[in-house]
Design a protein around this motif. Structure first.
Motif, PDB file in Angstrom:
ATOM      1  N   GLN A  13       0.812  -1.235  -0.080  1.00 34.75           N
ATOM      2  CA  GLN A  13      -0.118  -0.141   0.131  1.00 34.75           C
ATOM      3  C   GLN A  13       0.930   1.417   0.018  1.00 34.75           C
ATOM      4  N   VAL A  14       2.062   1.139   0.442  1.00 31.44           N
ATOM      5  CA  VAL A  14       2.857   2.270   0.454  1.00 31.44           C
ATOM      6  C   VAL A  14       3.806   2.669  -0.840  1.00 31.44           C
ATOM      7  N   THR A  15       3.627   1.626  -1.748  1.00 30.51           N
ATOM      8  CA  THR A  15       4.625   1.653  -2.797  1.00 30.51           C
ATOM      9  C   THR A  15       3.627   1.925  -4.170  1.00 30.51           C
ATOM     10  N   ALA A  16       3.769   0.984  -5.121  1.00 30.03           N
ATOM     11  CA  ALA A  16       3.443   1.228  -6.615  1.00 30.03           C
ATOM     12  C   ALA A  16       1.844   1.625  -6.477  1.00 30.03           C
ATOM     13  N   LEU A  17       1.015   0.565  -5.850  1.00 27.01           N
ATOM     14  CA  LEU A  17      -0.352   0.844  -5.827  1.00 27.01           C
ATOM     15  C   LEU A  17      -0.679   2.080  -5.075  1.00 27.01           C
ATOM     16  N   SER A  18      -0.511   2.579  -4.134  1.00 21.10           N
ATOM     17  CA  SER A  18      -0.765   3.630  -3.122  1.00 21.10           C
ATOM     18  C   SER A  18      -0.467   4.910  -4.183  1.00 21.10           C
ATOM     19  N   PRO A  49     -11.439   5.447 -11.524  1.00 19.83           N
ATOM     20  CA  PRO A  49      -9.972   5.043 -12.272  1.00 19.83           C
ATOM     21  C   PRO A  49      -9.078   4.419 -11.318  1.00 19.83           C
ATOM     22  N   SER A  50      -9.174   4.723 -10.213  1.00 17.79           N
ATOM     23  CA  SER A  50      -8.257   3.948  -9.099  1.00 17.79           C
ATOM     24  C   SER A  50      -8.812   2.263  -8.848  1.00 17.79           C
ATOM     25  N   GLY A  51      -9.963   2.012  -9.119  1.00 16.17           N
ATOM     26  CA  GLY A  51     -10.379   0.609  -9.046  1.00 16.17           C
ATOM     27  C   GLY A  51      -9.839  -0.004 -10.336  1.00 16.17           C
ATOM     28  N   LYS A  52      -9.777   0.895 -11.406  1.00 15.86           N
ATOM     29  CA  LYS A  52      -9.555   0.367 -12.780  1.00 15.86           C
ATOM     30  C   LYS A  52      -8.019   0.073 -12.641  1.00 15.86           C
ATOM     31  N   PHE A  53      -7.177   0.951 -12.050  1.00 14.75           N
ATOM     32  CA  PHE A  53      -5.739   0.869 -11.851  1.00 14.75           C
ATOM     33  C   PHE A  53      -5.685  -0.295 -11.050  1.00 14.75           C
ATOM     34  N   LYS A  55      -7.227  -3.225 -10.654  1.00 12.06           N
ATOM     35  CA  LYS A  55      -7.572  -4.418 -11.635  1.00 12.06           C
ATOM     36  C   LYS A  55      -6.463  -4.736 -12.667  1.00 12.06           C
ATOM     37  N   LEU A  56      -6.326  -3.390 -13.265  1.00 13.59           N
ATOM     38  CA  LEU A  56      -5.254  -3.786 -14.389  1.00 13.59           C
ATOM     39  C   LEU A  56      -3.876  -4.197 -13.782  1.00 13.59           C
ATOM     40  N   PHE A  57      -3.183  -3.628 -12.767  1.00 11.43           N
ATOM     41  CA  PHE A  57      -2.301  -4.023 -12.031  1.00 11.43           C
ATOM     42  C   PHE A  57      -2.137  -5.511 -11.652  1.00 11.43           C
ATOM     43  N   GLU A  58      -3.310  -5.965 -10.972  1.00  8.67           N
ATOM     44  CA  GLU A  58      -3.296  -7.423 -10.425  1.00  8.67           C
ATOM     45  C   GLU A  58      -3.390  -8.229 -11.806  1.00  8.67           C
ATOM     46  N   LYS A  59      -3.974  -7.731 -12.900  1.00  7.03           N
ATOM     47  CA  LYS A  59      -4.047  -8.516 -14.164  1.00  7.03           C
ATOM     48  C   LYS A  59      -2.397  -8.799 -14.563  1.00  7.03           C
ATOM     49  N   VAL A 102       7.364  -0.832 -10.402  1.00  4.41           N
ATOM     50  CA  VAL A 102       7.027   0.546 -10.451  1.00  4.41           C
ATOM     51  C   VAL A 102       6.747   1.275 -11.859  1.00  4.41           C
ATOM     52  N   ARG A 103       7.621   0.980 -12.807  1.00  2.00           N
ATOM     53  CA  ARG A 103       7.633   1.511 -14.325  1.00  2.00           C
ATOM     54  C   ARG A 103       6.155   0.845 -14.777  1.00  2.00           C
ATOM     55  N   ILE A 104       5.916  -0.296 -14.553  1.00  2.00           N
ATOM     56  CA  ILE A 104       4.596  -0.953 -15.068  1.00  2.00           C
ATOM     57  C   ILE A 104       3.637  -0.241 -14.750  1.00  2.00           C
ATOM     58  N   ALA A 105       3.631  -0.082 -13.176  1.00  2.00           N
ATOM     59  CA  ALA A 105       2.349   0.441 -12.565  1.00  2.00           C
ATOM     60  C   ALA A 105       2.263   2.007 -13.137  1.00  2.00           C
ATOM     61  N   VAL A 106       3.489   2.851 -13.351  1.00  2.21           N
ATOM     62  CA  VAL A 106       3.250   4.237 -13.818  1.00  2.21           C
ATOM     63  C   VAL A 106       2.768   4.118 -15.065  1.00  2.21           C
ATOM     64  N   ARG A 107       3.091   3.114 -16.000  1.00  9.68           N
ATOM     65  CA  ARG A 107       2.553   3.056 -17.314  1.00  9.68           C
ATOM     66  C   ARG A 107       1.057   2.781 -17.201  1.00  9.68           C
ATOM     67  N   ILE A 108       0.627   1.893 -16.432  1.00 11.88           N
ATOM     68  CA  ILE A 108      -0.791   1.581 -16.385  1.00 11.88           C
ATOM     69  C   ILE A 108      -1.627   2.895 -16.006  1.00 11.88           C
TER      70      ILE A 108
END
Length: 123
Positions: A13-18, A49-53, A55-59, A102-108
């Protein structure tokens, strides 16, 4: 006492997702003023958009849990509050492997922001 599972949740929660969720919240509150936590419509709009983020991160990674992603990237998980595990984590290229997450999370997050802007430009 905090359980190991709760510690691991907190690490995620304190890194890429948050950070991605916070960025999306800030972008989708643009022009709506500051400190709109009392405005449920603004809050609800930022959840979409946060929920979409999430879901895409988990995918992308198969999980939102830090220890699960560590197992995928490192072949095991680490308890980062344990000095020995932390040392092994750092020696196992933590910077490189975690930076890729983190790079992939930023891209998403960027794709969500840009796609929303494209949609609003068409209206």
């Amino acid at each position: 006492m905090i359980t190991n599972l709760k510690r691991r949740n907190f690490i995620v929660q304190v890194t890429a997702l948050s950070l991605g969720s916070m960025t999306l919240g800030a972008c989708f509150n643009k022009g709506k003023g500051k400190n709109n936590l009392h405005d449920w419509n603004v809050y609800r709009d930022s959840l979409i958009p946060s929920g979409k983020f999430c879901k895409l991160f988990e995918k992308e990674f198969g999980s939102t849990m830090c220890h699960d992603i560590q197992e995928t990237k490192f072949g095991r998980s680490f308890q980062l509050t344990n000095p020995e595990d932390l040392r092994e984590f750092q020696e196992a290229d933590a910077t490189g492997k975690c930076s890729s997450v983190v790079r992939i999370a930023v891209r998403i997050a960027a794709e969500i922001i840009l796609n929303d802007q494209d949609a609003s430009d068409e209206v």
